[in-house]
Write a protein that holds these residues in place. Structure first.
Motif, PDB file in Angstrom:
ATOM      1  N   LEU A 188       0.790  -1.233   0.000  1.00  0.00           N
ATOM      2  CA  LEU A 188       0.000   0.000   0.000  1.00  0.00           C
ATOM      3  C   LEU A 188       0.821   1.281   0.000  1.00  0.00           C
ATOM      4  O   LEU A 188       0.365   2.307  -0.504  1.00  0.00           O
ATOM      5  N   MET A 189       2.026   1.251   0.582  1.00  0.00           N
ATOM      6  CA  MET A 189       2.804   2.497   0.654  1.00  0.00           C
ATOM      7  C   MET A 189       4.278   2.270   0.345  1.00  0.00           C
ATOM      8  O   MET A 189       5.159   2.896   0.932  1.00  0.00           O
ATOM      9  N   ALA A 190       4.520   1.361  -0.612  1.00  0.00           N
ATOM     10  CA  ALA A 190       5.871   1.162  -1.144  1.00  0.00           C
ATOM     11  C   ALA A 190       6.909   0.896  -0.061  1.00  0.00           C
ATOM     12  O   ALA A 190       8.056   1.326  -0.151  1.00  0.00           O
ATOM     13  N   THR A 191       6.506   0.204   0.989  1.00  0.00           N
ATOM     14  CA  THR A 191       7.424  -0.286   2.034  1.00  0.00           C
ATOM     15  C   THR A 191       8.092   0.847   2.799  1.00  0.00           C
ATOM     16  O   THR A 191       9.235   0.734   3.214  1.00  0.00           O
ATOM     17  N   ARG A 192       7.364   1.945   3.008  1.00  0.00           N
ATOM     18  CA  ARG A 192       8.006   3.117   3.623  1.00  0.00           C
ATOM     19  C   ARG A 192       7.753   3.251   5.118  1.00  0.00           C
ATOM     20  O   ARG A 192       8.123   4.259   5.712  1.00  0.00           O
ATOM     21  N   MET A 193       7.096   2.298   5.768  1.00  0.00           N
ATOM     22  CA  MET A 193       6.892   2.421   7.208  1.00  0.00           C
ATOM     23  C   MET A 193       8.232   2.241   7.920  1.00  0.00           C
ATOM     24  O   MET A 193       8.962   1.295   7.648  1.00  0.00           O
ATOM     25  N   THR A 194       8.540   3.148   8.826  1.00  0.00           N
ATOM     26  CA  THR A 194       9.826   3.100   9.515  1.00  0.00           C
ATOM     27  C   THR A 194       9.733   2.262  10.785  1.00  0.00           C
ATOM     28  O   THR A 194       8.640   1.981  11.294  1.00  0.00           O
ATOM     29  N   ILE A 195      10.875   1.912  11.322  1.00  0.00           N
ATOM     30  CA  ILE A 195      10.886   1.160  12.580  1.00  0.00           C
ATOM     31  C   ILE A 195      10.324   2.025  13.709  1.00  0.00           C
ATOM     32  O   ILE A 195       9.654   1.511  14.625  1.00  0.00           O
ATOM     33  N   ASP A 196      10.533   3.336  13.647  1.00  0.00           N
ATOM     34  CA  ASP A 196       9.971   4.225  14.669  1.00  0.00           C
ATOM     35  C   ASP A 196       8.449   4.236  14.624  1.00  0.00           C
ATOM     36  O   ASP A 196       7.785   4.416  15.649  1.00  0.00           O
ATOM     37  N   ASP A 197       7.872   4.053  13.420  1.00  0.00           N
ATOM     38  CA  ASP A 197       6.422   3.928  13.296  1.00  0.00           C
ATOM     39  C   ASP A 197       5.913   2.672  14.002  1.00  0.00           C
ATOM     40  O   ASP A 197       4.793   2.646  14.514  1.00  0.00           O
TER      41      ASP A 197
END
Length: 467
Positions: free
Chosen positions: A20-29
């Motif tokens: 859904l978002m090109a694998t951009r979720m960060t570890i901090d998220d």
């Protein structure tokens, strides 16, 4: 407790945000919600592999190995799962056996419990090394069949493939329906046949691209599937998986009851809602990916492959020719023996279809990756390659008829020498093996941060995903 209780693999930390978002979720998220996720009762959480490794290094300035170690420190009750592309590992080429063995060893040592291994062509030879390595390290092996449609993909084909996977040592088998092509009646037929053919658990993985996946899951479960892959609701639907809460409540009080804690699931969903909203606001998630596209059933094109082709056409100012390209995809696929359209075959076939349409002559321009397929560097497809096209692609060059990786020389010693300047941990060599230029940029960035230098001058220059 019913022995038909359905197990849930949660995908929000990997496939859901990749889709859904090109694998951009960060570890901090992710970190603030991990302890709560560990309490839900998931069978496993898919959190690593696929495109996450590349995205960590390329876009997020994160060490993927450190991300995995952080996951392991929070998930004490829940198994961690990853996706591995067989001899391709997480890159875009075949690697020598010693690299595959080293990568699998480090993945398990850093926290992975279950490795889902697949090959884009369903060529079992490309799974052998990774399976042996995972078994040696005590990992749980789930072998995935890349599900697709087409003349050669009969029920006998899938049954034979499942038996071979069980014989190879799979602890479970996954029906990997990456394009949302498995419709409910076929799910009943396929799950029933596979459960009769093998004695190991069966996992069903699909995407909601075409809209049928939730019903397909119900039919698959009723026909004997033991595990299904779902995504917490804010990151479900569209090109992602069916919602975890929906599947949980669908079977609440039945013999298939997942027994997951709905209150915790609701709290987890509430946590991810603002992350989704932020992704949309920042343009990281196009709301279009949340819709239903029945063309997936017509052209059999996965969502990621479709978005890649649209991007290519946009760059060439030829967006109006998308329908022609979609019609060309099945023809290119036929020419190379009907491979499933999944990384890397989906990118290669899609790009070649674009070139065939825009150049005005089929195969007037041929990508190097297409030539590699036709030479046999990626393995064999179910019906083999068109002989005339193969001759055009490789001329008098020698065909590869055996296991492709058998022709590769060991690589680890060479990689270790090349990496000596940047190496801070053994895993850095493997990051470099996957994506040399991207990893080198990341190592420079990491060193700048450690030395309190402005990291901007070392920022990653290799921003685009390779085609």
């Amino acid at each position: 407790m019913s022995d038909k209780k359905i197990k849930i693999t949660e995908t929000v930390l990997r496939d859901a945000h990749q889709s859904l978002m090109a694998t951009r979720m960060t570890i901090d998220d992710m970190v603030p919600i991990l302890d709560k996720m560990d309490e839900v009762g998931y069978y496993s959480v898919e959190c690593w592999g696929g495109a996450t490794f590349d995205a960590c290094l390329r876009f997020l300035h994160e060490d993927p190995w450190e991300r995995l170690r952080i996951f392991k420190s929070h998930f004490r009750k829940t198994k961690l799962q990853m996706l591995l592309r067989g001899q391709n590992l997480l890159g875009y080429r075949h690697y020598a056996d010693d690299v595959v063995e080293a990568f699998v060893q480090k993945a398990i040592a850093n926290g992975i419990d279950i490795i889902r291994i697949f090959d884009a062509f369903n060529d079992m030879r490309n799974l052998e090394t990774a399976v042996k390595a995972a078994k040696k390290e005590g990992g749980e092996v789930q072998l995935a069949m890349a599900y697709t449609l087409g003349e050669p993909y009969t029920m006998d084909y899938w049954i034979d493939l499942a038996k071979k996977m069980e014989d190879m040592g799979a602890d479970s088998i996954c029906i990997k329906d990456m394009a949302g092509l498995l419709v409910p009646p076929k799910a009943t037929e396929l799950a029933d046949a596979l459960k009769k053919a093998v004695d190991i658990p069966l996992d069903l993985h699909s995407h909601c691209t075409s809209g049928v996946a939730p019903v397909t899951y119900v039919r698959g479960i009723e026909a004997g599937c033991d595990i299904v892959d779902t995504a917490i609701s804010p990151f479900s639907g569209g090109t992602s998986q069916p919602a975890t809460e929906v599947i949980t409540e669908t079977f609440r009080g039945t013999e298939y009851d997942t027994q997951l804690d709905l209150k915790l699931l609701s709290e987890i969903a509430d946590y991810f809602k603002p992350i989704k909203a932020k992704a949309i606001a920042e343009g990281l998630m196009n709301p279009a990916v949340l819709g239903t596209d029945i063309n997936a059933l017509i052209y059999q094109v996965p969502g990621g492959m479709l978005s890649n082709m649209i991007s290519q056409l946009k760059e060439m100012k030829a967006e109006d020719r998308l329908t022609e390209v979609l019609e060309e995809v099945p023809r290119v696929r036929k020419d190379v023996g009907y491979p499933p359209l999944v990384t890397p075959s989906s990118q290669i076939v899609g790009t070649q279809a674009v070139l065939n349409v825009l150049s005005g002559e089929r195969y007037k321009i041929m990508t190097e990756e297409m030539r590699k397929i036709l030479r046999g560097e990626y393995g064999r497809t179910v019906l083999g390659f068109d002989p005339e096209l193969q001759k055009k692609a490789i001329g008098s060059n020698q065909l590869i008829t055996g296991k492709p990786s058998d022709l590769l020389e060991p690589e680890m010693n060479k990689l270790e020498k090349e990496m000596s300047v940047y190496r801070q941990q053994d895993e850095d060599v493997l990051s470099y093996a996957m994506f040399p230029d991207v990893a080198r940029d990341f190592f420079k960035y990491r060193e700048a941060i450690q030395n309190q230098i402005d990291p901007g001058i070392y920022d990653n220059e290799h921003r685009a995903y390779p085609v």
